[in-house]
Design an enzyme around this catalytic site. Structure first.
Site, short mmCIF file in Angstrom:
data_model
loop_
_atom_site.label_atom_id
_atom_site.label_comp_id
_atom_site.label_asym_id
_atom_site.label_seq_id
_atom_site.Cartn_x
_atom_site.Cartn_y
_atom_site.Cartn_z
N ASP A 15 1.28 -1.25 0.18
CA ASP A 15 0.39 -0.34 0.47
C ASP A 15 0.66 1.58 0.05
O ASP A 15 1.50 1.08 0.78
CB ASP A 15 -0.75 0.12 0.91
CG ASP A 15 -1.84 1.01 1.10
OD1 ASP A 15 -1.70 1.47 -0.41
OD2 ASP A 15 -2.64 0.90 2.41
N ASP A 109 -2.23 2.31 -5.94
CA ASP A 109 -2.08 2.92 -4.73
C ASP A 109 -1.56 1.54 -4.59
O ASP A 109 -0.93 1.65 -2.99
CB ASP A 109 -2.41 4.09 -4.18
CG ASP A 109 -3.67 3.80 -3.35
OD1 ASP A 109 -4.16 3.10 -3.69
OD2 ASP A 109 -3.81 4.40 -2.41
N GLU A 110 -2.87 0.62 -4.45
CA GLU A 110 -2.27 -0.42 -3.91
C GLU A 110 -3.19 -2.03 -4.31
O GLU A 110 -3.15 -1.92 -5.56
CB GLU A 110 -3.54 -0.44 -2.82
CG GLU A 110 -4.46 -0.65 -2.49
CD GLU A 110 -5.65 -0.81 -1.64
OE1 GLU A 110 -4.98 -1.53 -0.20
OE2 GLU A 110 -6.79 -0.20 -1.35
#
Length: 370
Positions: A15, A109-110
């Site tokens: 993350d 983003d993850e």
């Protein structure tokens, strides 16, 4: 479902730390070390992302910009630049593929990574996560945090423990103790409303949750009750899916002023339907279930859905169903946001691979290096 947990896999959840805000600080040195948010500063604005400097003042994503500014008078607002975020996200994913092809992106983003078998031949998922984070820093200049464990659920929970710029491993032999001691609010999938309901039932930790029977949880929480029952016992068999099938597609708009006239709402819905038509054409999909999302002046949310007998992708048909849903019942207040989403898509379901994983005893699995 089998209650015995599978401890044979090594899953990493990566993350990026305050991703959008961190990208802006990376590109604009004058913003580094300062409390910034990505989002609009108007009275109708909403925070998309907040830097860690801003979070110290209680500023969070999805918060009203007015409240955010009240919490932090020196807050700096920055307009979003999604082309740049996608560019950096692509670089991050290139790093992931250096280690494994089993990558399941959740957002820009993850992502989940299955490193049980990996390209580096490294038996330690902990060391792999450390190397991944170092490579991301080297390639993009940004920090990432990671969670490492035996399944996606625990890995995701773990990735939040040592944020920012840290990682946490929950090895097989500590999984059950970790889950029992975990605050119920930390369980991924249990939101504020559900947590409050659990508190009233005397459920505050994983141990409290584990003490409840499957029948009790099913009665109190419906289908989710079964999920809670198994996950607190370390059972979460969802595999890392490199090719995630899109389940829905939609668009929404927040208005500069609240709308109370349904005539004006229809005009806004027409624009939203046009945007969805473009996205459907780009993704080459269609859907059967149309959902209308309505957020009122007081931020309460309402959804209305309808499933039809055939797949649609044209703005005219989408708007026709959305219009029907709009008039389904009277609005209870003026509206600040409208959205339309299409689900039950005609994406081809991939055939599940035969699960031939070695079902060794836990005592043997604990010998795996983590």
């Amino acid at each position: 479902m089998k209650v015995t947990p599978d401890f044979s896999r090594k899953i990493i959840h990566v993350d990026m730390d305050a991703f959008y805000a961190s990208v802006e600080q990376l590109d604009n040195p004058e913003l580094r070390g300062k409390p910034i948010v990505v989002g609009g500063s108007s009275a109708r604005g909403v925070v998309s992302a907040a830097s860690y400097e801003a979070r110290k003042f209680g500023v969070r994503s999805a918060m009203s910009s007015v409240i955010a500014k009240r919490n932090c008078p020196d807050l700096i607002f920055v307009k979003s630049n999604f082309d740049r975020y996608r560019e950096i996200s692509a670089q991050v994913r290139e790093v992931f593929y250096e280690f494994t092809d089993k990558v399941e992106p959740l957002s820009l983003d993850e992502a989940y990574l299955d490193v049980t078998q990996n390209k580096k031949g490294n038996p330690s998922a902990t060391l792999i996560a450390k190397e991944i984070r170092a490579r991301i820093k080297e390639k993009t200049g940004l920090n990432a945090s990671a969670g490492i464990s035996v399944n996606k659920f625990i890995a995701k929970v773990a990735s939040d423990i040592n944020k920012p710029n840290g990682q946490k491993t929950i090895p097989p032999e500590k999984v059950l103790d970790f889950l029992e001691q975990l605050d119920i609010r930390k369980f991924y999938g249990i939101g504020k409303v559900t947590a409050e309901k659990m508190y009233k039932l005397g459920i505050f930790t994983g141990a409290d949750l584990k003490a409840k029977s499957l029948e009790f949880l099913a009665e109190k929480f419906g289908k989710s009750g079964s999920y809670y029952y198994y996950v607190v016992r370390g059972v979460h068999n969802s595999e890392v899916k490199p090719n995630r099938t899109r389940k829905s597609l939609g668009a929404e708009r927040t208005f500069s002023e609240n709308i109370s006239s349904e005539v004006f709402m229809l005009k806004r819905l027409e624009h939203i339907a046009e945007e969805i038509e473009r996205r459907l054409a780009k993704s080459k999909v269609a859907g059967k279930t149309i959902t209308l999302k309505i957020k009122y002046r007081d931020f309460t949310l309402q959804t209305r859905s309808k499933t039809i007998d055939y797949f649609i992708s044209s703005k005219e048909l989408i708007l026709e169903v959305a219009k029907e849903l709009l008039y389904q019942e009277k609005m209870k207040d003026s509206v600040r946001l409208l959205g339309i989403s299409l689900s039950n898509l005609n994406t081809v379901k991939r055939k599940k691979s035969d699960n031939t994983e070695d079902k060794r005893e836990i005592a043997v699995q604990l010998k795996f290096e983590f």
